[in-house]
Every structure is written in C-alpha cells, then in structure tokens.
Design an enzyme around this catalytic site. Structure first.
Site, PDB file in Angstrom:
ATOM      1  N   VAL A  60      44.042 -39.646  11.294  1.00 13.18           N
ATOM      2  CA  VAL A  60      44.419 -38.781  12.603  1.00 13.18           C
ATOM      3  C   VAL A  60      43.892 -39.468  13.649  1.00 13.18           C
ATOM      4  O   VAL A  60      42.422 -39.349  13.859  1.00 13.18           O
ATOM      5  CB  VAL A  60      44.066 -37.278  12.404  1.00 13.18           C
ATOM      6  CG1 VAL A  60      44.529 -36.540  13.618  1.00 13.18           C
ATOM      7  CG2 VAL A  60      44.917 -36.669  10.989  1.00 13.18           C
ATOM      8  N   GLY A 234      20.239 -20.779 -26.038  1.00 13.40           N
ATOM      9  CA  GLY A 234      21.078 -19.372 -26.067  1.00 13.40           C
ATOM     10  C   GLY A 234      21.571 -18.900 -27.276  1.00 13.40           C
ATOM     11  O   GLY A 234      22.783 -18.600 -27.292  1.00 13.40           O
ATOM     12  N   ASN A 271      13.496 -17.778 -27.432  1.00 16.34           N
ATOM     13  CA  ASN A 271      13.865 -16.278 -27.678  1.00 16.34           C
ATOM     14  C   ASN A 271      14.884 -16.225 -28.457  1.00 16.34           C
ATOM     15  O   ASN A 271      15.104 -15.066 -29.152  1.00 16.34           O
ATOM     16  CB  ASN A 271      14.348 -15.931 -26.044  1.00 16.34           C
ATOM     17  CG  ASN A 271      13.359 -15.920 -24.961  1.00 16.34           C
ATOM     18  OD1 ASN A 271      12.477 -15.162 -25.267  1.00 16.34           O
ATOM     19  ND2 ASN A 271      13.703 -16.429 -24.076  1.00 16.34           N
ATOM     20  N   HIS A 694      18.203 -24.927 -14.193  1.00 15.91           N
ATOM     21  CA  HIS A 694      18.239 -23.733 -13.075  1.00 15.91           C
ATOM     22  C   HIS A 694      18.998 -24.215 -12.046  1.00 15.91           C
ATOM     23  O   HIS A 694      18.658 -25.292 -11.578  1.00 15.91           O
ATOM     24  CB  HIS A 694      16.613 -23.611 -12.907  1.00 15.91           C
ATOM     25  CG  HIS A 694      15.955 -23.076 -14.091  1.00 15.91           C
ATOM     26  ND1 HIS A 694      14.481 -22.763 -13.993  1.00 15.91           N
ATOM     27  CD2 HIS A 694      16.324 -21.959 -15.242  1.00 15.91           C
ATOM     28  CE1 HIS A 694      14.246 -22.071 -15.014  1.00 15.91           C
ATOM     29  NE2 HIS A 694      15.098 -21.915 -15.678  1.00 15.91           N
ATOM     30  N   LEU A 713      -1.053 -27.567  -3.401  1.00 15.02           N
ATOM     31  CA  LEU A 713      -1.785 -26.481  -4.241  1.00 15.02           C
ATOM     32  C   LEU A 713      -3.169 -27.034  -4.466  1.00 15.02           C
ATOM     33  O   LEU A 713      -4.074 -26.171  -4.237  1.00 15.02           O
ATOM     34  CB  LEU A 713      -1.076 -26.326  -5.738  1.00 15.02           C
ATOM     35  CG  LEU A 713       0.534 -25.576  -5.341  1.00 15.02           C
ATOM     36  CD1 LEU A 713       1.033 -25.721  -6.662  1.00 15.02           C
ATOM     37  CD2 LEU A 713      -0.124 -23.926  -4.859  1.00 15.02           C
ATOM     38  N   ALA A 716      -5.268 -27.045  -1.212  1.00 13.78           N
ATOM     39  CA  ALA A 716      -5.562 -25.610  -0.892  1.00 13.78           C
ATOM     40  C   ALA A 716      -6.409 -25.037  -1.646  1.00 13.78           C
ATOM     41  O   ALA A 716      -7.249 -23.911  -1.128  1.00 13.78           O
ATOM     42  CB  ALA A 716      -4.228 -24.632  -0.791  1.00 13.78           C
ATOM     43  N   GLY A 717      -6.771 -25.602  -2.763  1.00 15.84           N
ATOM     44  CA  GLY A 717      -7.959 -24.822  -3.507  1.00 15.84           C
ATOM     45  C   GLY A 717      -7.466 -24.012  -4.908  1.00 15.84           C
ATOM     46  O   GLY A 717      -8.209 -23.688  -5.845  1.00 15.84           O
ATOM     47  N   PRO A 721      -3.989 -28.990 -12.874  1.00 14.36           N
ATOM     48  CA  PRO A 721      -4.326 -30.069 -13.729  1.00 14.36           C
ATOM     49  C   PRO A 721      -3.739 -31.755 -13.204  1.00 14.36           C
ATOM     50  O   PRO A 721      -2.800 -31.662 -12.618  1.00 14.36           O
ATOM     51  CB  PRO A 721      -3.789 -29.640 -15.030  1.00 14.36           C
ATOM     52  CG  PRO A 721      -2.391 -28.807 -14.558  1.00 14.36           C
ATOM     53  CD  PRO A 721      -3.201 -28.167 -13.272  1.00 14.36           C
ATOM     54  N   SER A 723      -1.805 -33.115 -15.129  1.00 12.14           N
ATOM     55  CA  SER A 723      -0.191 -33.323 -15.711  1.00 12.14           C
ATOM     56  C   SER A 723      -0.385 -31.862 -16.579  1.00 12.14           C
ATOM     57  O   SER A 723      -1.437 -31.005 -16.749  1.00 12.14           O
ATOM     58  CB  SER A 723      -0.179 -34.368 -16.816  1.00 12.14           C
ATOM     59  OG  SER A 723      -0.920 -34.059 -18.011  1.00 12.14           O
TER      60      SER A 723
END
Length: 975
Positions: A60, A234, A271, A694, A713, A716-717, A721, A723
């Site tokens: 177009v 599942g 689970n 997820h 993180l 920030a304190g 770890p 890893s």
C-alpha cells in the site's frame, strides 16, 4: 499489476533494518528475491538460522506522515498506550517521542481522551482512520491454550513457529502434541542435537530446576555441549513418561561420541511426579537400543537426584542398563550432581543415607527416638527461647498472638488492613478452607499434614464441584476414616461452613476467573489460592484489582501455594508426606522464604531443614508476571513477625520485583538478614529465545536478567551466593551467625507422631502383601489393554470372535447421543459446546475414561471407528464428537471419546443416514432410551459369564472382609 511486499516470517525483529524486506515489487521480483534467500543461512547478532518461510502481502503506497506507530506497555497496575504520528523503520527513540495514555486495569477507555492525548498531532481526516478495538494477543506459551479456547471462532487454527535460529525438529512437535493432549506438562527444545549433555528434568518446579542445572553447567564451561531443554511434570502417566523418555533416548543415541554422553535424570522434590518410573523405563528401554546404543551407552553416566528415586532405585538399574548409574536423594544439593556428571567433582563412594520415607517413621519410631512413642504436642517455634512448651493450638490462638498480629499490622505501610488478610491463611492453627475442585489427593495430603501437626480438626471444611450433586467423600484422618462434604454450589458451601476463610481453587485456566470472582462475593473469604497456570495477564490483573478492592489476598496464579509448618498448608505444597517429615514441616523453625516456583519451594524446605532449625513460613507467589501478591508483600510480613529471624528469597529471570527488595534493604525497612538468589543466569547463553515454563520467566530488558538482579541485591546488602550451588552454604553461614549472636536459640528436636501409611504406597515400597478377595479366569483389566482369556481385546475384535459385554463403567449411550446431537444441530463449534456444558456445570456424556487416554487409546473405539468409517453412509456426528475430543483432551488426556460415547454418536449417524427412519423417528429412538438397551444386553451377558466362571472354579459363597468396608457413622462426618 498489484505491487507486493515480501519478508521472512520466522519471528525476526527489525526486518527492515536488517535488509529482510522487499517492498513495491511485482510477483516476479518476489520470486527472485525469495529464491536468492531461500534455505540460506543468515546471521542476526550471534544467532544463525536458515531462512525458509516467507510471507507475501499487498503493498500500500503511502507517505511517511501517513504511517502511524502504536504500542501497548503492560505493568502491574495499568496498561500504557504509546502512539506516534510518524511510524516506519526509522522511528528512532519512540519512548521519548510518543504520546502516552495510561489506562488503569478495569478502566473504560474514553474515546475523547484517546483523541486529545494520543491523536492530537493528526489532522481530522487521519483521526477518523484510527480505531482502537478489543485486542486479544499472546506471546507466551503458557497462555496459548486459553486464547486458543476463547478465540477459536475468530482465530481458527494457529501454529506458533519456533524463534529464528532454532530448527523445528519432528521430536519437538511430537512432544508438543503429547503436551497438548495431557494434563501434565511435557516440554522439549533441542538446542544442540550433537551435544554431550542431555537432561530429563522432572516434577517439583522442573523448569526452574533445569535453569539451576544449566546455570551450573554454564559455570563449569559446558554451555556449548548442552543438548536440550526439557521438562516433564504434573504427574504424567506411565505411557506419557514412556513416550517422553523414548524420545530423549532416541535423540541421545543417534549421534555417537568417543567421549560418551551424560544423561541427567531427576529434579526437585516433586509434588506429583514419580521420577523413579523414568529411570526404571531406561532399564527397560536398554533392550531396545540395539548395537548402536550399546556402543554409545558404554560411557553414559546417569545421575539422578530426586527423593523418590533415592527410595525406589537400586544398582540393579545400572546393571540392566550396562552403564554407571549414580542415584542421590535429598541429602545431595540438586546442582551438585552436575559437577559429578561432567567429571568436575568426584562421585562419592559412600551410599546415601536411608531414605526418610513414611516407612521409617511407621516401623522405626521407637528405635529412632530415645523417648519412644513421639508426643502429640510440640512448641510452635524453635526460634523463640522464651516461649513455653505446650499444645500448639493453645499457643497460636492465645490472646497475645492476636495482639502481636494487630501490632505487626500497624507496622506494614504496604498492607494497611490487608496485612491481616495475607497473614490469616497461614498464621492460625485453626484456619480452615474450602477447596474448589474434586482434588482428592490434595485434600488427603492436607489432612495427613493436619494429623502430623496434631491439629484437632481437619483444615479442609468442604469441597465445591459444580459437575455433580451434593455428596460426601471419604478420607483418612490418621487411622480412621471421615467424610468431607462436596457441594454443587459454592453458596451452599460458604453458608454451611462460615468458619472457612480460605479458598483453594483448582479450577482450570478456563474457569478460574469465574470461580474466583464468585468466591470474592463472600465476606468470610480473606485469601484465595489459584493453582492454575496459563491464565492471561489481563485476567490476572483484573482479579488482582478486584481482590484489592475487597481486601482479599490472592496467592498465585501458577502456584502450588504456601505452608506454615505446624499449622496449615495449601493443597499439594510440601510434596508427599515423606518430604514433610524429612523437612520437619510438622513444626515451625526460624526461616521464612518466598519463591516464585511452587516446586522449588519444596527444595527450599529441604535445604533450609538441613542447614537451619527449619522453616517458619514459606510462600510460592506463582510464576506469572503479575501474581496476586508480591515478594515484598510477604517479606514485609516476615520482617514484622517475631518468629522469623532470617529471610530467603528465590527470584528468577524476568520482572523487576527484586529491585523493591533492594530499596527496602537500603532504606532500612528490612533489617533481618536476606539471602537471595535469582535463577536463570544461563539465559544469556542461549542464542535463540527459550521460554522457561513460567509465563513471567522472560527478560524484556537488561535489568530483568538474573545476573543484573543478583548484582543489585548484593550491592544493596543482601547475602547473595556466587551460584545456586552455594545457596545452602550461604544459608548455613547466616544461620550459624544468628545462633552465635543468640538471635536464634535452637531447641531439642521433637519427633512427629506415628504416621499411617497408605496401602498402595506401602505395596509399592514392598512392605506388605494382601491376599486377593476374588478370582477371575475370564478377563484381566490390569494392563494397558483389556484381556479376555489371555487375548487382547483388540485381537478379539479383529478376529471377530465376539464375547459380548459392555464397558464396565458405561451406560452413557443415550446421554451422549442426546448431548452431541443437540450441540451439532444448534451449530455450536466444538469449543463452544464444551464451554456451554462447563457453564451449565454438566459433564459431557461419553467423554472420559478411567484408564485409557489419547496416548493409550481404547482399541475397541479404534476398531469400531475403522468399521464405521468404512461402512456407514456418512458420519457427521461422529466427526463432530472427535473434534470435541480434541478440545477436552487438551485439558486431560483421558477425556477421550469413550466406547459409550462412540456407540451413541455412531448410532445416531446410522439412524439418520441409513434412509430407514425420518429425522423425527431417529430423534424419538434416542429420546426413549433405546441405545442403553445395548449396554444392558452386554452387561447381562458379562454377569452370566462371571457367574458361571465362579461355579467352574468351585468358589464358595463370597463374604466380603469387614476390614475392607468403611462403617462410617454420623459422628465421623467432618463438620
């Protein structure tokens, strides 16, 4: 002639800037342009792929000022529309140029506002050309089932191609088809078919466990050798596990390697999923791998880490396989096996400790504990040195606890009055719930947890199941059996059980919204846990807004729930009783955690129980991008809970919630030690996009990557770890420091009460045996296919022997004929028919089987289908029913068109198509119940056969043993 545009259609961004668009050309120009690029390799950054699919569109012609740019940004509280009056490939920094219109969730769009804010740079003529209508779109695989269901009429069949740089292998399509036909989760992405490292990650947050393992593989320099991404979780059936394992092993043995290959089987503490079944299949599959596999398999190293594997597997499996098999249980950190498999760390010679399954507690309680039979009461927390021992119920329901809760509420600015709501579902010893869905396994798990915690009353007050009438279900309460009511209508459950303030919703992704909104109408409900995954972000945001208005907390969606040791657990949280006992979840500790993954919460329970005095509380907020509650919602509760001494946070790639934690630590809002780790540092190692289970596990910008968040993180304190492999070490280090400072005062361990073991589980462990009550020499229905006198039922039909008989649990012929005929005659699409029946809370007759599934079809139906298709004049209703089957099996693989349903619809096709009956006569025969006569005839013949068989075998008068009968009196009802 019409001018055209041609470009690759392989999920490639910025095709214009990459020179992958040809515009304003004719058909011959399109042909030449495509021929020059078809099946040629093309590089985009580090990603290389083959161009093989193109799209041709009309061109177009337009001016630059006639092309517009529109974009929609989504955030937790609102959506923002970005509009710019000049679009095109050279639009540049659109974020700084575009007009922006934020729209709060649930807010109606004002057309005048759109015109004034977004379209103010357009002339009046162009404004009339812009129309914003309802948009339904998705890019995340977990949501596609929902959209495919809702938008079937508008969309039609939609296939989502793999991202550029990754080939679409037939094995991937096969597993995707299995996944679509299964209620379980089966995923496979082939990253490097010639790679040395293969994985079969199961159960317990499989996608998260995979990322942990791959993070470690990359840390150890094995990224280039990683062959696949895959998960199965599942509770897949035996047949699905077989098919999945067969596919992986076939791929793995296809290309030989002198240095051998590594197969890592297992995963977190599941689970549902029995990982041992997979390794058992590997042994069976060994005989089918032929000489090629024998040659290649000689240097395999199968390393499995899973609680069930450690219990059920032994060295015989390795001997059958002819390869070294090393099995580890919960005593081994899950990523520690990666170094062993790659030869980076030594494999210990010492065998793991005896598994802590229920048999240890059932058979060895007196020898394990000096005190003999365990006490039935315990302290509520091992952290509070000043708290006296006593019954947990008395401690947690004392007036001072309520005062403390109220005091904590006043110190939570993010929650105000809402904090009590979030606290309630886990804090109180007498918390009770209503469960939506007939989830017997989850209910029994909760009741067993209640019993081991010495609760006085069951935590499950009732269940709601709209597809059946009111009735009662039988469950165990310790050693005895009780009845829990099931209601068709939620209103009845709420009215009769007004002490229940928690709803645990196992509704499917299609009905979760409706049931959640209904539950919010009742003031007694203060917390709702939504288990389903795949719910669209827009729906979740709407539910979150409504919940906020009604002062209700939502845990989830896409979660397993949460747990307050010694008090209450949601659904399947904590896994099997073996893990609950092993992780000491029957009493409270000092450590609180919050995680996205439900399966990984089980692993945290295990890690924390082995490195500290145990868990005080744990919540899995869910894997969606906008869960009902956030990390900070729960961390602030933990900060103000005197029983919590340290906090563990398990984040992941995608989203920005972890930065709120950083700010809270910096500002002093959080003063308790925080141990944090974001998984998914491996994401940058993939040259093509991989969706990790997820819906929220996808980074849209650098700040959302796991590496950057971990750095923030730490700065920030928080205690971060190096890893995930070192997470347990870091938790132990922080805990030991708190013990040295007397912040935590460990107490003497108190064992749980003796735990009854289910017969089926004890039998699987080989602990018991039981004589049979009946003898049968005619039929055998235990295996994958029904046997008559040792002959498979399929062979009986093929040989036209004929034995009579109907489906044992059948009788739905007339119902199936009526329902399918009515839907077909009304012109409903199969998905619309299923949706209509769901809204009516009615089961579809002729759909579903106790044993058979898409992957394990009923041979009677297979043979009858071939006969009907060959001999009937036409089969429109059968064809319609088979399309309905595609919709229902997308939810659960056993929701197939069963033999009753098949006979019902096929009989209608025969009545309508044979020419012997008018349409009215055909309908009348169905209405009067003529089809069930076929069922009655077959059942009668079968009964006569079994009666004669008992006489032939000289079996005496049968008296059913009394211990196999539940004599349930009114006092055993759960009130």
């Amino acid at each position: 002639p019409q001018k055209l545009i041609v470009k690759p259609d392989q999920l490639i961004k910025r095709r214009g800037k990459l020179g992958l668009i040809k515009i304003n050309t004719d058909y011959s120009g399109v042909q030449q342009w495509v021929a020059d690029r078809m099946m040629k390799e093309f590089s985009i950054g580090e990603t290389k792929g083959i161009l093989k699919q193109f799209i041709i569109e009309p061109f177009v012609a337009h001016k630059q000022e006639e092309e517009f740019y529109i974009c929609i940004h989504s955030s937790r509280e609102e959506n923002t529309i970005l509009f710019h009056h000049e679009g095109g490939v050279d639009i540049g920094d659109v974020d700084s140029k575009a007009n922006k219109l934020p729209i709060l969730t649930g807010e109606n769009i004002d057309s005048n506002k759109i015109t004034d804010v977004l379209l103010n740079n357009l002339n009046k003529e162009n404004r009339r050309c812009v129309s914003l209508q309802e948009l339904l779109f998705t890019t995340k695989p977990p949501e596609r089932k929902w959209f495919g269901f809702v938008c079937a009429r508008q969309w039609g069949p939609v296939e989502f191609p793999p991202p550029f740089g990754r080939e679409a292998y037939p094995e991937e399509a096969y597993i995707a088809d299995l996944d679509a036909k299964s209620g379980a989760s089966l995923k496979l992405t082939i990253l490097n078919p010639n790679g040395r490292i293969w994985t079969m990650v199961a159960g317990g947050g499989a996608s998260v466990v995979y990322r942990f393992m791959v993070d470690t593989i990359c840390d150890l320099g094995g990224a280039s050798e990683l062959a696949n991404y895959g998960e199965y979780s599942g509770a897949p059936s035996e047949q699905q596990t077989y098919d999945y394992a067969r596919t992986i092993l076939s791929l793995m043995t296809r290309t030989p390697r002198d240095d051998g290959k590594v197969l890592i089987i297992g995963g977190g503490i599941a689970n549902f999923t029995n990982v041992a079944a997979t390794v058992d299949f590997c042994a069976k599959r060994r005989t089918q791998l032929s000489g090629r596999a024998s040659r290649d398999a000689r240097s395999w190293c199968v390393v499995s880490v899973c609680f069930l594997s450690a219990m059920l597997l032994n060295k015989n499996t390795g001997q059958h396989l002819g390869v070294p098999v090393h099995v580890f249980g919960t005593e081994t950190h899950m990523t520690a096996i990666v170094g062993m498999a790659l030869g980076k760390t030594p494999i210990p010679d010492q065998q793991p400790n005896a598994p802590g399954h229920t048999a240890n507690f059932l058979l060895g309680a007196s020898s394990n504990y000096a005190g003999g039979t365990p006490r039935t009461s315990r302290t509520s927390s091992f952290a509070d040195g000043n708290q006296a021992n006593g019954d947990a119920g008395q401690v947690l329901n004392g007036a001072n606890v309520l005062q403390q809760a109220a005091k904590r509420a006043n110190h939570k600015p993010m929650f105000t009055s809402k904090c009590d709501v979030i606290t309630s579902f886990l804090l109180f010893y007498k918390t009770r719930c209503i469960m939506w869905g007939l989830q017997s396994r989850a209910v029994q798990g909760m009741l067993d947890f209640d019993f081991v915690c010495s609760r006085k009353t069951p935590s499950v007050a009732a269940m709601v199941y709209p597809f059946s009438g009111d009735h009662k279900q039988k469950f165990y309460w310790g050693h005895k059996e009780i009845l829990i009511p099931v209601y068709k209508n939620m209103s009845d459950a709420m009215t009769k059980h007004n002490d229940a303030d928690v709803l645990i919703s196992f509704a499917s992704l299609r009905s979760a919204e409706e049931s959640t909104i209904e539950a919010m109408k009742y003031e007694q409900i203060r917390t709702i846990a939504i288990i389903a995954e795949g719910i669209p972000e827009s729906t979740t945001k709407k539910l979150n807004k409504l919940a906020q208005e009604k002062n209700i907390s939502i845990i989830g969606p896409a979660t397993v729930g949460g747990i307050k040791p010694g008090c209450f657990k949601i659904g399947n949280t904590g896994g099997m009783m073996d893990n609950i006992l092993s992780s000491k979840l029957y009493r409270a500790g000092s450590v609180a955690y919050v995680s996205r993954s439900g399966g990984m919460s089980n692993e945290l329970n295990n890690i924390i129980s082995r490195t500290t005095n145990g868990v005080c509380e744990g919540v899995a907020i869910g894997g969606d991008r906008y869960p009902g509650t956030t990390f900070m919602d729960h961390i602030l509760r933990y900060q103000n809970d005197m029983n919590v001494k340290m906090i563990v946070v398990l984040g992941e790639v995608g989203g920005t919630e972890e930065y709120d934690i950083c700010e809270a630590i910096k500002s002093g809002t959080i003063t308790k030690p925080v141990i944090a780790w974001c998984i998914g540092t491996c994401a940058t190692m993939f040259t093509s996009e991989v969706q990790f289970g997820h819906a929220g596990a996808c980074a849209n910008q650098a700040s959302e990557t796991a590496v950057v968040k971990n750095q923030a993180l730490a700065a920030a304190g928080a205690h971060v770890p190096c890893s995930f492999n070192e997470l347990n070490t870091k938790i132990r280090e922080v805990y030991n420091n708190l013990v040295e400072l007397r912040v935590v005062v460990p107490k003497e361990e108190v064992p749980p009460p003796t735990v009854p073991m289910d017969y089926s589980w004890a039998r699987e462990l080989g602990l018991i045996r039981k004589p049979a009550s009946f003898m049968s020499s005619i039929s055998d229905e235990r295996g994958q296919e029904l046997l008559y006198a040792g002959m498979p039922i399929s062979q009986v039909f093929k040989d036209d022997i004929g034995i009579g008989g109907g489906d044992r649990f059948g009788g739905a012929l007339d119902g199936a004929a009526r329902q399918f005929s009515a839907a077909y005659d009304k012109g409903l699409l199969p998905s619309e028919f299923v949706n209509e029946m769901r809204k009516k809370h009615q089961l579809i007759m002729g759909i579903g089987h106790r044993v058979k599934s898409l992957n394990n079809p009923d041979q009677r139906v297979v043979i009858l289908k071939e006969f009907v298709k060959t001999n009937f004049p036409s089969t429109p209703l059968l064809d319609y029913a088979l399309e309905v089957e595609k919709v229902t099996t997308a939810k659960k693989p056993n929701l197939i068109l069963n033999v009753d349903g098949f006979i019902g619809v096929a009989f209608v096709d025969l009545l309508r198509g044979c020419g012997c009956f008018t349409e009215e006569e055909a309908r009348e025969y169905v209405q009067i119940g003529a089809l069930n006569g076929v069922f009655v005839l077959g059942r009668s013949m079968g009964f006569i056969g079994h009666y004669l068989d008992q006489l032939r075998l000289k079996q005496g008068l049968y008296r059913h043993p009394w211990d196999d009968i539940s004599y349930v009196l009114p006092e055993d009802y759960s009130s």
